[in-house]
Scaffold this motif. Structure first.
Motif, PDB file in Angstrom:
ATOM      1  N   HIS A   1       0.864  -1.176   0.000  1.00 48.00           N
ATOM      2  CA  HIS A   1       0.000   0.000   0.000  1.00 48.00           C
ATOM      3  C   HIS A   1       0.903   1.230   0.000  1.00 48.00           C
ATOM      4  O   HIS A   1       1.688   1.439   0.930  1.00 48.00           O
ATOM      5  CB  HIS A   1      -0.897   0.022   1.242  1.00 48.00           C
ATOM      6  CG  HIS A   1      -1.771  -1.183   1.388  1.00 48.00           C
ATOM      7  ND1 HIS A   1      -2.967  -1.314   0.739  1.00 48.00           N
ATOM      8  CD2 HIS A   1      -1.599  -2.320   2.103  1.00 48.00           C
ATOM      9  CE1 HIS A   1      -3.527  -2.477   1.058  1.00 48.00           C
ATOM     10  NE2 HIS A   1      -2.703  -3.107   1.883  1.00 48.00           N
ATOM     11  N   LEU A   2       0.796   2.032  -1.034  1.00 45.13           N
ATOM     12  CA  LEU A   2       1.605   3.245  -1.165  1.00 45.13           C
ATOM     13  C   LEU A   2       0.694   4.457  -1.055  1.00 45.13           C
ATOM     14  O   LEU A   2      -0.251   4.601  -1.828  1.00 45.13           O
ATOM     15  CB  LEU A   2       2.338   3.266  -2.510  1.00 45.13           C
ATOM     16  CG  LEU A   2       3.095   4.542  -2.843  1.00 45.13           C
ATOM     17  CD1 LEU A   2       4.234   4.781  -1.869  1.00 45.13           C
ATOM     18  CD2 LEU A   2       3.619   4.515  -4.272  1.00 45.13           C
ATOM     19  N   THR A   3       0.978   5.325  -0.078  1.00 45.26           N
ATOM     20  CA  THR A   3       0.167   6.518   0.147  1.00 45.26           C
ATOM     21  C   THR A   3       1.022   7.759  -0.039  1.00 45.26           C
ATOM     22  O   THR A   3       2.119   7.860   0.524  1.00 45.26           O
ATOM     23  CB  THR A   3      -0.431   6.525   1.561  1.00 45.26           C
ATOM     24  OG1 THR A   3      -1.243   5.358   1.736  1.00 45.26           O
ATOM     25  CG2 THR A   3      -1.285   7.760   1.788  1.00 45.26           C
ATOM     26  N   LEU A   4       0.524   8.699  -0.841  1.00 46.85           N
ATOM     27  CA  LEU A   4       1.134  10.015  -0.974  1.00 46.85           C
ATOM     28  C   LEU A   4       0.185  11.054  -0.401  1.00 46.85           C
ATOM     29  O   LEU A   4      -1.033  10.939  -0.536  1.00 46.85           O
ATOM     30  CB  LEU A   4       1.422  10.356  -2.445  1.00 46.85           C
ATOM     31  CG  LEU A   4       2.418   9.495  -3.216  1.00 46.85           C
ATOM     32  CD1 LEU A   4       2.657  10.095  -4.596  1.00 46.85           C
ATOM     33  CD2 LEU A   4       3.725   9.337  -2.483  1.00 46.85           C
ATOM     34  N   GLN A   5       0.746  12.080   0.239  1.00 45.20           N
ATOM     35  CA  GLN A   5      -0.046  13.208   0.702  1.00 45.20           C
ATOM     36  C   GLN A   5       0.819  14.458   0.705  1.00 45.20           C
ATOM     37  O   GLN A   5       2.042  14.383   0.559  1.00 45.20           O
ATOM     38  CB  GLN A   5      -0.639  12.928   2.077  1.00 45.20           C
ATOM     39  CG  GLN A   5       0.342  12.551   3.151  1.00 45.20           C
ATOM     40  CD  GLN A   5      -0.347  11.992   4.382  1.00 45.20           C
ATOM     41  OE1 GLN A   5      -0.264  10.802   4.671  1.00 45.20           O
ATOM     42  NE2 GLN A   5      -1.033  12.845   5.126  1.00 45.20           N
ATOM     43  N   CYS A   6       0.165  15.619   0.830  1.00 49.45           N
ATOM     44  CA  CYS A   6       0.890  16.886   0.783  1.00 49.45           C
ATOM     45  C   CYS A   6       1.533  17.167   2.133  1.00 49.45           C
ATOM     46  O   CYS A   6       0.892  16.991   3.177  1.00 49.45           O
ATOM     47  CB  CYS A   6      -0.049  18.030   0.402  1.00 49.45           C
ATOM     48  SG  CYS A   6      -0.836  17.860  -1.208  1.00 49.45           S
ATOM     49  N   PRO A   7       2.796  17.629   2.151  1.00 50.35           N
ATOM     50  CA  PRO A   7       3.443  17.979   3.420  1.00 50.35           C
ATOM     51  C   PRO A   7       2.864  19.269   3.995  1.00 50.35           C
ATOM     52  O   PRO A   7       2.404  20.148   3.255  1.00 50.35           O
ATOM     53  CB  PRO A   7       4.921  18.174   3.030  1.00 50.35           C
ATOM     54  CG  PRO A   7       5.052  17.626   1.639  1.00 50.35           C
ATOM     55  CD  PRO A   7       3.707  17.756   1.003  1.00 50.35           C
ATOM     56  N   ASP A   8       2.899  19.387   5.305  1.00 47.61           N
ATOM     57  CA  ASP A   8       2.475  20.623   5.956  1.00 47.61           C
ATOM     58  C   ASP A   8       3.402  21.764   5.536  1.00 47.61           C
ATOM     59  O   ASP A   8       4.627  21.625   5.535  1.00 47.61           O
ATOM     60  CB  ASP A   8       2.523  20.476   7.478  1.00 47.61           C
ATOM     61  CG  ASP A   8       1.463  19.515   7.994  1.00 47.61           C
ATOM     62  OD1 ASP A   8       0.469  19.309   7.276  1.00 47.61           O
ATOM     63  OD2 ASP A   8       1.639  18.979   9.101  1.00 47.61           O
ATOM     64  N   GLY A   9       2.807  22.884   5.162  1.00 43.38           N
ATOM     65  CA  GLY A   9       3.594  24.056   4.808  1.00 43.38           C
ATOM     66  C   GLY A   9       4.231  24.001   3.439  1.00 43.38           C
ATOM     67  O   GLY A   9       5.007  24.892   3.082  1.00 43.38           O
ATOM     68  N   MET A  10       3.911  22.972   2.645  1.00 49.61           N
ATOM     69  CA  MET A  10       4.461  22.831   1.300  1.00 49.61           C
ATOM     70  C   MET A  10       3.346  22.434   0.343  1.00 49.61           C
ATOM     71  O   MET A  10       2.302  21.935   0.753  1.00 49.61           O
ATOM     72  CB  MET A  10       5.574  21.773   1.255  1.00 49.61           C
ATOM     73  CG  MET A  10       6.765  22.045   2.158  1.00 49.61           C
ATOM     74  SD  MET A  10       7.938  20.659   2.182  1.00 49.61           S
ATOM     75  CE  MET A  10       8.615  20.765   0.513  1.00 49.61           C
ATOM     76  N   LYS A  11       3.596  22.663  -0.933  1.00 42.93           N
ATOM     77  CA  LYS A  11       2.720  22.140  -1.973  1.00 42.93           C
ATOM     78  C   LYS A  11       3.086  20.684  -2.254  1.00 42.93           C
ATOM     79  O   LYS A  11       4.213  20.246  -2.040  1.00 42.93           O
ATOM     80  CB  LYS A  11       2.880  22.953  -3.262  1.00 42.93           C
ATOM     81  CG  LYS A  11       2.299  24.348  -3.212  1.00 42.93           C
ATOM     82  CD  LYS A  11       0.799  24.316  -3.383  1.00 42.93           C
ATOM     83  CE  LYS A  11       0.217  25.706  -3.542  1.00 42.93           C
ATOM     84  NZ  LYS A  11      -1.257  25.676  -3.667  1.00 42.93           N
ATOM     85  N   CYS A  12       2.104  19.928  -2.738  1.00 42.68           N
ATOM     86  CA  CYS A  12       2.429  18.628  -3.305  1.00 42.68           C
ATOM     87  C   CYS A  12       3.324  18.820  -4.522  1.00 42.68           C
ATOM     88  O   CYS A  12       3.356  19.889  -5.138  1.00 42.68           O
ATOM     89  CB  CYS A  12       1.156  17.896  -3.726  1.00 42.68           C
ATOM     90  SG  CYS A  12       0.384  16.902  -2.453  1.00 42.68           S
ATOM     91  N   GLY A  13       4.056  17.773  -4.877  1.00 44.87           N
ATOM     92  CA  GLY A  13       4.906  17.837  -6.055  1.00 44.87           C
ATOM     93  C   GLY A  13       4.115  18.175  -7.303  1.00 44.87           C
ATOM     94  O   GLY A  13       2.963  17.767  -7.456  1.00 44.87           O
ATOM     95  N   ALA A  14       4.759  18.906  -8.206  1.00 39.74           N
ATOM     96  CA  ALA A  14       4.050  19.433  -9.378  1.00 39.74           C
ATOM     97  C   ALA A  14       4.184  18.553 -10.608  1.00 39.74           C
ATOM     98  O   ALA A  14       3.400  18.694 -11.540  1.00 39.74           O
ATOM     99  CB  ALA A  14       4.553  20.842  -9.701  1.00 39.74           C
TER     100      ALA A  14
END
Length: 642
Positions: free
Chosen positions: A68-81
């Motif tokens: 199971h691979l989960t991606l999410q946005c870091p606090d204080g940053m944008k998700c990768g573009a």
């Protein structure tokens, strides 16, 4: 990092206790990366986070392993573009003095995530049971993130969770061999593909009866004249001992991606990958006939005038004994109803549940008993007949209604009697999913359909629970450009599906194709209030299930929504704004540093497409905020291309 270390210590200690008492169908979770911050290293184009974790010993039998691979946005940053290649890799085994190797077990293509909010996250899953021969005792797991984007403002939080189901293996593993691993040029006369990816002859273990051939292959680069290998439609052939076992086009459709919409060119078909998806391996089960077998991978002949593209290939041969059972079926997934991220496009449902079953027995699976229904209700029974050879899977559609009364309920499925025999391994025959309640509409609906400039692509239909089309509007109806069609529909009580299809896979609006214009599709009640809106950037299709009943339970609040509709215009930004009452609004456009670029006050506004001059803005990303009198703030990230 100290917190992470403590977390993994807990995992290791819990496993040491579990090893002694492992039973059939027990579940173990091994987390190698837990919300690990992954950013690029522009100086190298690659960045790695490597952790040692402890898996069960050889004494614990593996029935199935799922990553199971989960991606999410870091606090204080944008998700990768950007759509970068990422990997989960097994390196050393047994300790720090063991030899370093690279075995790719998961390949991920990151999504265009610059529009995602901080609350966004998504989980992908992949069956990696074949890699059970490596995932034993101490193992070094690497998550590798590639790319060159800003590593101070953009990144991902990454979680890698190995879910292990214990129990009798479908086939006893005997080991594996690597076939091809790396990036290989394509179309380059100085480096012909066939000289780089050569046939491999492997010695097969004496006890081996089956080989699982794994091939992960994705195309990258854009050369001349065919934009290879990312966007070129080329075929691939796989041979074993000179015999063709598979030939396929390497192009796959991306407009059906469960993760949508994205800020980049997410809808474009690519060479065996899509942004925001896993590159699932092709797997072929081959009988062992000789003590040696030769494997060969061939690509369609191609010569580039300006070669720059190639194929990233990771291929392995896994060796097994004969299947452990003759009659053995497993319930792999409940596809619908479900709340998993991967099946979000086709859920929730009101009828015709769908499951995925796998034949784990050496006999062809020809019949099956299936019991299913909501927990606490009388179960339905379906007797399936057909043919599923070992070790293939098949989706089965079950008849009947899924009448969810509460906000959500458990949906249970159990399968029995493969080939009218007792299942030789019954522990993986039962699953439970979550079924969500459908919106309940009145018996009179309006389908509000605004066409864009391309009228021969998009149509819609409503189906009843028997699969009958009760209403539809298709391109064959001679639709006009930029025209609003409001169709009033009367429906008896029951369950329905509203389906929208676009044969060009680019929805009713797509930022990179402004010439196609903007369209939308919505459901209104008989008073003209919006009860369901859909994102126009939907790619290939929309699925929406609903119920028509006497007691209308859906609230007709349109929730002060608005949609950015013209990301790539040179001078105008179009905002499709829908409010639940007339009021004054403020639209604020800011750059990614939160600097206000412009403000726009609009008085006594209710709904419509608001055009805002953005000619002064440089190309790039911007935040657009809508502030209403009653305190709502709705924010969208847009991309100005020109």
């Amino acid at each position: 990092m100290k917190t992470s270390g403590l977390f993994f210590t807990f995992i290791i200690l819990s496993l040491s206790i579990f090893k002694v008492n492992a039973k059939d169908n027990d579940t173990i979770h091994i987390v190698s990366h837990n919300k690990t911050l992954m950013v690029t290293d522009p100086s190298r184009g690659v960045n790695e986070v490597i952790n040692w974790v402890t898996f069960p010993s050889e004494k614990v039998p593996y029935r199935k392993i799922t990553a199971h691979l989960t991606l999410q946005c870091p606090d204080g940053m944008k998700c990768g573009a950007w759509d970068y290649l990422d990997y989960v890799i097994v390196k050393r085994q047994g300790g720090i003095k063991s030899p370093v190797q690279e075995r790719e077990i998961v390949r991920n293509l990151t999504p265009y995530g610059s529009w995602f909010g901080n609350e966004w996250k998504f989980t992908w899953t992949q069956d990696i049971t074949d890699w059970g021969c490596l995932l034993r005792d101490s193992v070094e797991i690497e998550y590798r993130h590639t790319g060159y984007e800003d590593n101070k403002k953009m990144g991902w939080l990454v979680t890698v969770d190995f879910e292990i189901i214990t129990g009798k293996p479908v086939m006893k593993p005997l080991g594996y061999d690597s076939l091809w691993y790396g990036s290989f040029a394509y179309g380059d006369t100085l480096k012909p593909f066939e000289t780089l990816v050569k046939p491999r002859t492997l010695d097969v273990p004496a006890e081996a009866k089956k080989i699982n051939l794994h091939v992960i292959q994705t195309g990258h680069g854009m050369d001349k004249p065919d934009n290879c290998s990312e966007f070129c439609p080329k075929w691939r052939e796989l041979y074993v001992d000179g015999q063709l076992v598979n030939k396929r086009s390497m192009t796959i459709t991306c407009g059906t991606n469960p993760l949508y919409p994205q800020s980049g060119t997410w809808i474009y078909d690519r060479s065996n990958w899509c942004p925001g998806s896993l590159a699932i391996p092709d797997i072929f089960t081959i009988p062992v006939i000789n003590r040696q077998h030769t494997f060969d991978l061939k690509m369609e002949p191609y010569i580039s005038t300006k070669p720059s593209g190639g194929w990233s290939i990771s291929a392995y041969a896994f060796y097994y004994k004969e299947p452990s059972s003759q009659n053995d079926v497993s319930l792999e997934e409940i596809i619908s109803p479900s709340t998993t991220d991967y099946y979000n496009r086709i859920n929730p449902i009101g009828f015709s549940p769908k499951i995925l079953v796998k034949n784990n027995g050496s006999n062809d699976l020809e019949s099956l008993k299936i019991e299913y229904g909501l927990k606490g209700r009388k179960k339905q029974v379906y007797y399936w007949t057909g043919n599923i050879p070992f070790p293939e899977t098949k989706e089965i559609v079950l008849p009947g209604i899924v009448d969810v009364i509460n906000e959500q309920e458990d949906f249970e499925v159990k399968i029995f009697n493969p080939n009218k025999k007792k299942d030789e391994y019954p522990y993986d025959n039962t699953r439970v999913s979550i079924a969500k309640k459908l919106p309940v509409y009145g018996d009179s609906l309006i389908v509000s359909f605004l066409t864009n400039n391309i009228t021969d692509d998009t149509g819609w239909q409503i189906k009843d629970s028997q699969g009958n089309i009760v209403f539809q509007r298709t391109p064959a109806d001679s639709l006009k450009q930029e025209t609003l069609y409001n169709d009033t529909i009367s429906l008896p009580e029951g369950y329905y599906e509203f389906l929208v299809n676009d044969k060009s896979d680019n929805g009713l609006y797509y930022w990179a194709n402004p010439r196609a214009g903007y369209g939308y599709i919505r459901l209104l009640n008989n008073k003209g209030n919006i009860i369901q809106d859909f994102n126009s950037d939907f790619g290939t299709f929309i699925h929406h299930a609903f119920k028509v009943g006497k007691r209308v339970e859906t609230q007709y609040s349109i929730a002060d929504t608005y949609y950015v509709t013209s990301h790539s215009t040179k001078s105008l930004l179009g905002l499709d704004i829908i409010l639940n009452k007339r009021q004054n609004i403020l639209v604020v456009i800011s750059d990614m540093e939160a600097n206000i670029m412009s403000e726009h006050k609009i008085h006594n506004f209710l709904s419509g497409i608001l055009q805002i001059d953005v000619s002064m803005l440089k190309p790039g990303l911007y935040d657009v905020s809508l502030k209403t009198e009653d305190g709502k703030i709705i924010k969208k990230t847009i991309k100005k291309v020109y």
